[in-house]
Design a protein around this motif. Structure first.
Motif, PDB file in Angstrom:
ATOM      1  N   GLN A 269      -8.444   5.847  -3.612  1.00  0.00           N
ATOM      2  CA  GLN A 269      -8.120   7.279  -3.274  1.00  0.00           C
ATOM      3  C   GLN A 269      -9.469   7.947  -3.606  1.00  0.00           C
ATOM      4  O   GLN A 269     -10.189   7.812  -4.494  1.00  0.00           O
ATOM      5  N   GLY A 270      -9.566   9.057  -2.951  1.00  0.00           N
ATOM      6  CA  GLY A 270     -10.810   9.876  -3.407  1.00  0.00           C
ATOM      7  C   GLY A 270     -11.920   9.428  -2.446  1.00  0.00           C
ATOM      8  O   GLY A 270     -13.144   9.908  -2.835  1.00  0.00           O
TER       9      GLY A 270
ATOM     10  N   GLY B  75      -5.173   1.644   3.216  1.00  0.00           N
ATOM     11  CA  GLY B  75      -4.584   2.882   3.751  1.00  0.00           C
ATOM     12  C   GLY B  75      -3.822   2.588   5.009  1.00  0.00           C
ATOM     13  O   GLY B  75      -3.944   1.425   5.740  1.00  0.00           O
TER      14      GLY B  75
ATOM     15  N   GLY C 258      -8.229   8.536   3.683  1.00  0.00           N
ATOM     16  CA  GLY C 258      -7.279   9.082   4.233  1.00  0.00           C
ATOM     17  C   GLY C 258      -7.866   9.995   5.533  1.00  0.00           C
ATOM     18  O   GLY C 258      -7.191   9.849   6.616  1.00  0.00           O
TER      19      GLY C 258
ATOM     20  N   VAL D  11      -2.818   6.176   1.111  1.00  0.00           N
ATOM     21  CA  VAL D  11      -3.959   5.329   0.490  1.00  0.00           C
ATOM     22  C   VAL D  11      -3.731   4.682  -0.827  1.00  0.00           C
ATOM     23  O   VAL D  11      -3.072   5.381  -1.656  1.00  0.00           O
ATOM     24  N   HIS D  12      -3.910   3.401  -0.914  1.00  0.00           N
ATOM     25  CA  HIS D  12      -3.737   2.826  -2.160  1.00  0.00           C
ATOM     26  C   HIS D  12      -4.375   3.478  -3.240  1.00  0.00           C
ATOM     27  O   HIS D  12      -5.506   3.812  -3.031  1.00  0.00           O
ATOM     28  N   PRO D  13      -3.626   3.818  -4.373  1.00  0.00           N
ATOM     29  CA  PRO D  13      -4.372   4.351  -5.443  1.00  0.00           C
ATOM     30  C   PRO D  13      -5.669   3.985  -5.891  1.00  0.00           C
ATOM     31  O   PRO D  13      -6.462   4.977  -6.420  1.00  0.00           O
TER      32      PRO D  13
ATOM     33  N   TRP E 228      -4.207  19.065   1.269  1.00  0.00           N
ATOM     34  CA  TRP E 228      -5.140  18.014   1.942  1.00  0.00           C
ATOM     35  C   TRP E 228      -4.937  18.278   3.453  1.00  0.00           C
ATOM     36  O   TRP E 228      -5.880  18.529   4.106  1.00  0.00           O
TER      37      TRP E 228
ATOM     38  N   SER F   5      -0.897  16.838  -1.292  1.00  0.00           N
ATOM     39  CA  SER F   5      -0.956  16.783   0.179  1.00  0.00           C
ATOM     40  C   SER F   5      -0.709  17.946   1.063  1.00  0.00           C
ATOM     41  O   SER F   5      -1.477  18.000   1.973  1.00  0.00           O
TER      42      SER F   5
ATOM     43  N   SER G 112       1.081   3.901  -3.214  1.00  0.00           N
ATOM     44  CA  SER G 112       0.431   5.164  -2.758  1.00  0.00           C
ATOM     45  C   SER G 112       1.535   6.119  -2.947  1.00  0.00           C
ATOM     46  O   SER G 112       1.340   7.392  -3.531  1.00  0.00           O
TER      47      SER G 112
ATOM     48  N   CYS H   7       0.826  -1.147   0.065  1.00  0.00           N
ATOM     49  CA  CYS H   7       0.111   0.096  -0.186  1.00  0.00           C
ATOM     50  C   CYS H   7       0.905   1.195   0.052  1.00  0.00           C
ATOM     51  O   CYS H   7       0.536   2.236  -0.594  1.00  0.00           O
TER      52      CYS H   7
END
Length: 191
Positions: free
Chosen positions: A88-89, A55, A93, A83-85, A125, A122, A21, A17
């Motif tokens: 994500q979204g 994650g 996270g 977070v594993h691609p 975020w 990031s 990521s 992971c």
């Protein structure tokens, strides 16, 4: 999705992971084959979905004897948040962060600290998640070509091919020719 404490049987999934990521980030070459272990106590959580680690968050925190964070008071340093691609979204996270904040509050920590680079999203975020920027400096990756023009070792048998450096000065423009340079920023979230 389940968020729970990291277990040693999660290590292989944790490593996968984290590596995946980080591939599309400024930290793409920060690869580890094993999960890091911390000298101080830590909060280590994973997000599990479809029987895999999707994650993770690792926070090593200050003790009376050993300080991990740069700020005064009892804090926790976020060493990894990933977070594993493919996942994500989806708020993973944020969910990991909020679970970690709950754990940190139970431990009477006063703040969380995180360092990130200006490439990618990031920094944005962290700002959206109640962190404020308190410090910055630069990471420089010098290639063999950069090294040939900028470094002349006394020992001619030493041939630098690559160098990683931190720059804390105020004249970053002198390094404009260096392709890989990142502003590193420290974010703090008071608890």
């Amino acid at each position: 999705m389940e968020i729970r404490k990291y277990e040693s049987t999660d290590e292989k999934g944790w490593v996968r992971c984290r590596v995946l990521s980080f591939l599309d980030t400024a930290y793409y070459d920060d690869v580890h084959r094993e999960k890091e272990r911390f000298e101080n106590p830590s909060i280590e959580l994973v997000a599990i979905e479809e029987d895999q680690v999707v994650g993770l968050i690792d926070i090593e925190y200050d003790t009376e004897d050993d300080k991990v964070c740069s700020e005064e008071g009892a804090g926790g340093m976020i060493w990894h948040l990933a977070v594993h691609p493919d996942f994500q979204g989806q708020g993973i996270g944020k969910a990991l962060m909020e679970n970690a904040v709950e754990e940190a509050i139970k431990l009477d920590l006063e703040f969380l600290e995180a360092w990130t680079r200006d490439a990618g999203n990031s920094a944005e975020w962290f700002e959206k998640n109640a962190y404020r920027k308190v410090d910055e400096y630069y990471h420089l990756y010098l290639s063999d070509e950069d090294m040939a023009h900028n470094v002349e070792p006394d020992d001619k048998a030493l041939h630098p091919l690559y160098m990683f450096a931190e720059y804390t000065g105020s004249d970053i423009e002198q390094f404009d020719a260096i392709e890989r340079k990142y502003k590193c920023m420290c974010y703090i979230r008071n608890l």
